[in-house]
Design a protein around this motif. Structure first.
Motif, PDB file in Angstrom:
ATOM      1  N   VAL A  63      52.443  47.812  41.227  1.00 45.19           N
ATOM      2  CA  VAL A  63      52.336  47.925  42.670  1.00 45.19           C
ATOM      3  C   VAL A  63      51.029  47.249  43.055  1.00 45.19           C
ATOM      4  N   THR A  64      50.990  46.603  44.221  1.00 44.18           N
ATOM      5  CA  THR A  64      49.779  45.883  44.609  1.00 44.18           C
ATOM      6  C   THR A  64      48.544  46.779  44.471  1.00 44.18           C
ATOM      7  N   ASN A  65      47.486  46.189  43.987  1.00 43.83           N
ATOM      8  CA  ASN A  65      46.194  46.842  43.723  1.00 43.83           C
ATOM      9  C   ASN A  65      46.117  47.542  42.372  1.00 43.83           C
ATOM     10  N   ASP A  66      47.232  47.627  41.640  1.00 42.53           N
ATOM     11  CA  ASP A  66      47.176  48.262  40.320  1.00 42.53           C
ATOM     12  C   ASP A  66      46.261  47.475  39.380  1.00 42.53           C
ATOM     13  N   ASN A  67      45.545  48.211  38.575  1.00 46.17           N
ATOM     14  CA  ASN A  67      44.790  47.603  37.482  1.00 46.17           C
ATOM     15  C   ASN A  67      45.662  47.642  36.231  1.00 46.17           C
ATOM     16  N   LEU A  68      45.896  46.502  35.633  1.00 39.35           N
ATOM     17  CA  LEU A  68      46.719  46.450  34.427  1.00 39.35           C
ATOM     18  C   LEU A  68      45.809  46.304  33.209  1.00 39.35           C
ATOM     19  N   VAL A  69      45.993  47.184  32.254  1.00 36.55           N
ATOM     20  CA  VAL A  69      45.209  47.148  31.020  1.00 36.55           C
ATOM     21  C   VAL A  69      46.205  46.957  29.882  1.00 36.55           C
ATOM     22  N   ILE A  70      46.224  45.749  29.320  1.00 33.28           N
ATOM     23  CA  ILE A  70      47.291  45.389  28.387  1.00 33.28           C
ATOM     24  C   ILE A  70      46.669  45.051  27.034  1.00 33.28           C
ATOM     25  N   ASN A  71      46.830  45.970  26.102  1.00 34.75           N
ATOM     26  CA  ASN A  71      46.241  45.811  24.774  1.00 34.75           C
ATOM     27  C   ASN A  71      47.283  45.186  23.850  1.00 34.75           C
ATOM     28  N   ILE A  72      46.997  43.991  23.374  1.00 37.99           N
ATOM     29  CA  ILE A  72      47.993  43.235  22.617  1.00 37.99           C
ATOM     30  C   ILE A  72      47.562  43.051  21.162  1.00 37.99           C
ATOM     31  N   LEU A  81      48.241  33.604  22.568  1.00 33.92           N
ATOM     32  CA  LEU A  81      47.571  33.718  23.864  1.00 33.92           C
ATOM     33  C   LEU A  81      48.618  33.878  24.955  1.00 33.92           C
ATOM     34  N   LEU A  82      48.476  34.899  25.774  1.00 34.66           N
ATOM     35  CA  LEU A  82      49.436  35.102  26.865  1.00 34.66           C
ATOM     36  C   LEU A  82      48.825  34.682  28.189  1.00 34.66           C
ATOM     37  N   SER A  83      49.662  34.042  29.020  1.00 39.13           N
ATOM     38  CA  SER A  83      49.245  33.642  30.352  1.00 39.13           C
ATOM     39  C   SER A  83      50.052  34.434  31.374  1.00 39.13           C
ATOM     40  N   TRP A  84      49.390  34.895  32.417  1.00 39.52           N
ATOM     41  CA  TRP A  84      50.041  35.713  33.456  1.00 39.52           C
ATOM     42  C   TRP A  84      50.325  34.777  34.613  1.00 39.52           C
ATOM     43  N   ASN A  85      51.438  34.086  34.496  1.00 39.75           N
ATOM     44  CA  ASN A  85      51.710  32.936  35.334  1.00 39.75           C
ATOM     45  C   ASN A  85      51.769  33.261  36.826  1.00 39.75           C
ATOM     46  N   GLY A  86      50.853  32.653  37.593  1.00 39.70           N
ATOM     47  CA  GLY A  86      50.884  32.809  39.043  1.00 39.70           C
ATOM     48  C   GLY A  86      50.178  34.044  39.552  1.00 39.70           C
ATOM     49  N   VAL A  87      49.771  34.940  38.666  1.00 38.47           N
ATOM     50  CA  VAL A  87      49.055  36.124  39.123  1.00 38.47           C
ATOM     51  C   VAL A  87      47.602  35.723  39.379  1.00 38.47           C
ATOM     52  N   GLN A  88      47.182  35.862  40.629  1.00 40.69           N
ATOM     53  CA  GLN A  88      45.810  35.487  40.963  1.00 40.69           C
ATOM     54  C   GLN A  88      44.851  36.430  40.257  1.00 40.69           C
ATOM     55  N   GLN A  89      43.850  35.859  39.683  1.00 42.19           N
ATOM     56  CA  GLN A  89      42.853  36.680  39.000  1.00 42.19           C
ATOM     57  C   GLN A  89      41.659  36.751  39.932  1.00 42.19           C
ATOM     58  N   ARG A  90      41.708  37.704  40.863  1.00 45.37           N
ATOM     59  CA  ARG A  90      40.627  37.783  41.847  1.00 45.37           C
ATOM     60  C   ARG A  90      39.295  38.093  41.179  1.00 45.37           C
ATOM     61  N   LYS A 109      44.616  40.625  14.845  1.00 42.09           N
ATOM     62  CA  LYS A 109      43.641  41.271  15.741  1.00 42.09           C
ATOM     63  C   LYS A 109      44.315  41.685  17.047  1.00 42.09           C
ATOM     64  N   ASN A 110      43.589  42.438  17.840  1.00 40.76           N
ATOM     65  CA  ASN A 110      44.096  42.790  19.168  1.00 40.76           C
ATOM     66  C   ASN A 110      43.067  42.464  20.227  1.00 40.76           C
ATOM     67  N   TYR A 111      43.545  42.341  21.444  1.00 42.51           N
ATOM     68  CA  TYR A 111      42.680  42.034  22.575  1.00 42.51           C
ATOM     69  C   TYR A 111      43.266  42.713  23.801  1.00 42.51           C
ATOM     70  N   THR A 112      42.397  43.201  24.682  1.00 42.24           N
ATOM     71  CA  THR A 112      42.874  43.904  25.870  1.00 42.24           C
ATOM     72  C   THR A 112      42.652  43.052  27.115  1.00 42.24           C
ATOM     73  N   TYR A 113      43.741  42.635  27.704  1.00 45.37           N
ATOM     74  CA  TYR A 113      43.676  41.893  28.967  1.00 45.37           C
ATOM     75  C   TYR A 113      43.516  42.917  30.083  1.00 45.37           C
ATOM     76  N   MET A 114      42.580  42.685  31.000  1.00 46.17           N
ATOM     77  CA  MET A 114      42.411  43.570  32.154  1.00 46.17           C
ATOM     78  C   MET A 114      42.492  42.722  33.402  1.00 46.17           C
ATOM     79  N   LEU A 115      43.477  43.017  34.238  1.00 46.08           N
ATOM     80  CA  LEU A 115      43.603  42.265  35.476  1.00 46.08           C
ATOM     81  C   LEU A 115      44.089  43.178  36.582  1.00 46.08           C
ATOM     82  N   GLN A 116      43.795  42.769  37.809  1.00 47.88           N
ATOM     83  CA  GLN A 116      44.258  43.562  38.947  1.00 47.88           C
ATOM     84  C   GLN A 116      45.242  42.723  39.744  1.00 47.88           C
ATOM     85  N   VAL A 117      46.413  43.297  40.039  1.00 41.02           N
ATOM     86  CA  VAL A 117      47.378  42.569  40.866  1.00 41.02           C
ATOM     87  C   VAL A 117      47.083  42.908  42.325  1.00 41.02           C
ATOM     88  N   LYS A 118      46.689  41.899  43.087  1.00 40.45           N
ATOM     89  CA  LYS A 118      46.336  42.152  44.490  1.00 40.45           C
ATOM     90  C   LYS A 118      47.573  41.927  45.352  1.00 40.45           C
TER      91      LYS A 118
END
Ligand SMILES: *[C@@H]1O[C@H](CO)[C@@H](O)[C@H](O)[C@H]1NC(C)=O
Ligand SMILES: *[C@@H]1O[C@H](CO)[C@@H](O)[C@H](O)[C@H]1NC(C)=O
Ligand SMILES: *[C@@H]1O[C@H](CO)[C@@H](O)[C@H](O)[C@H]1NC(C)=O
Length: 211
Positions: A63-72, A81-90, A109-118
């Motif tokens: 939902v808009t404004n959610d913070n996504l924390v994705i541990n891969i 490497l994953l790309s979040w196509n078209g999601v603006q990274q404010r 290894k793992n890495y945690t992507y943190m992004l917010q969907v505005k």
């Protein structure tokens, strides 16, 4: 009287401060395991890239404004490497997932992507941006819904489907990549996949009658 009014003002200010502190945007957490696995989208066995055992990968519902924390966790034998196509990274280009901006996840290894969907209501998708991995899988849908306090100008749909359509080859991603790297073109694809299947997908829809 004046004392009461200022007491009320103080209370209001206190309340707003409290509200500002507790009304943080929601978080959604994902733990994904990326592995190789057998897939048969065109009827022959292929080495696919699975996310949590799935091809295509799981949908992200947000939902808009959610913070996504994705541990891969990368369980491939290659950097991933994953790309979040078209999601603006404010105010944050760091986890865009394009080589050069974001480091790939080394094997094991793992890495945690943190992004917010505005405010980008709509459908998007993620895919692997390195080594032609996307020709083996590792992609999936992203849905960004409007938060309830911001109504959309149409009735809620009876259902909501993710439809991922794309070309598909029976050759694996290493062979396809070698072809491109040697300056040759890719041949015509062997088929078209809809939601990971060469035989098509079935979606049930409701007919809306307008008078
Ligand atoms: C990921 O899956 C592999 C293969 O099933 C397994 O060996 C590994 O422990 C899993 N890792 C995580 C973090 O779940
Ligand atoms: C890797 O996963 C562990 C366990 O979930 C987590 O504590 C750690 O922060 C992750 N590391 C990175 C770099 O994301
Ligand atoms: C891709 O297929 C070729 C045969 O065409 C094979 O030699 C190679 O090992 C395969 N690569 C992977 C990663 O499975």
């Amino acid at each position: 009287m004046a004392a009461n009014a200022s007491f009320a003002t103080t209370l209001t200010i206190l309340f707003s401060l409290l509200f500002a502190v507790t009304a943080e945007d929601p978080y959604r957490f994902f733990n994904w395991n990326v592995t190789y696995g057998d897939i048969y989208p065109l009827g022959v066995r292929q080495q696919g890239i699975l996310i949590d055992g799935k091809f295509p990968g799981p949908d992200i519902h947000s939902v808009t404004n959610d913070n996504l924390v994705i541990n891969i966790f990368n369980n491939l034998d290659e950097p991933f490497l994953l790309s979040w196509n078209g999601v603006q990274q404010r105010r944050n280009s760091y986890v865009d997932g394009v080589y050069g901006t974001t480091c790939p996840i080394p094997p094991g290894k793992n890495y945690t992507y943190m992004l917010q969907v505005k405010d980008q209501i709509g459908s998007f998708y993620y895919f692997p941006s390195l080594a032609f991995h996307k020709a083996a899988g590792g992609f999936g849908g992203i849905r960004i819904l409007s938060r309830p306090r911001i109504p959309v100008p149409f009735p809620d749909p009876a259902g909501d489907y993710t439809v991922l359509i794309g070309d598909w080859y029976k050759s694996n991603h290493t062979d396809l990549k070698a072809k491109l790297d040697s300056g040759r073109k890719l041949p015509l694809p062997d088929g078209i996949l809809i939601n990971g299947r060469g035989t098509g997908a079935t979606l049930n829809v409701e007919q809306v009658l307008e008078f």
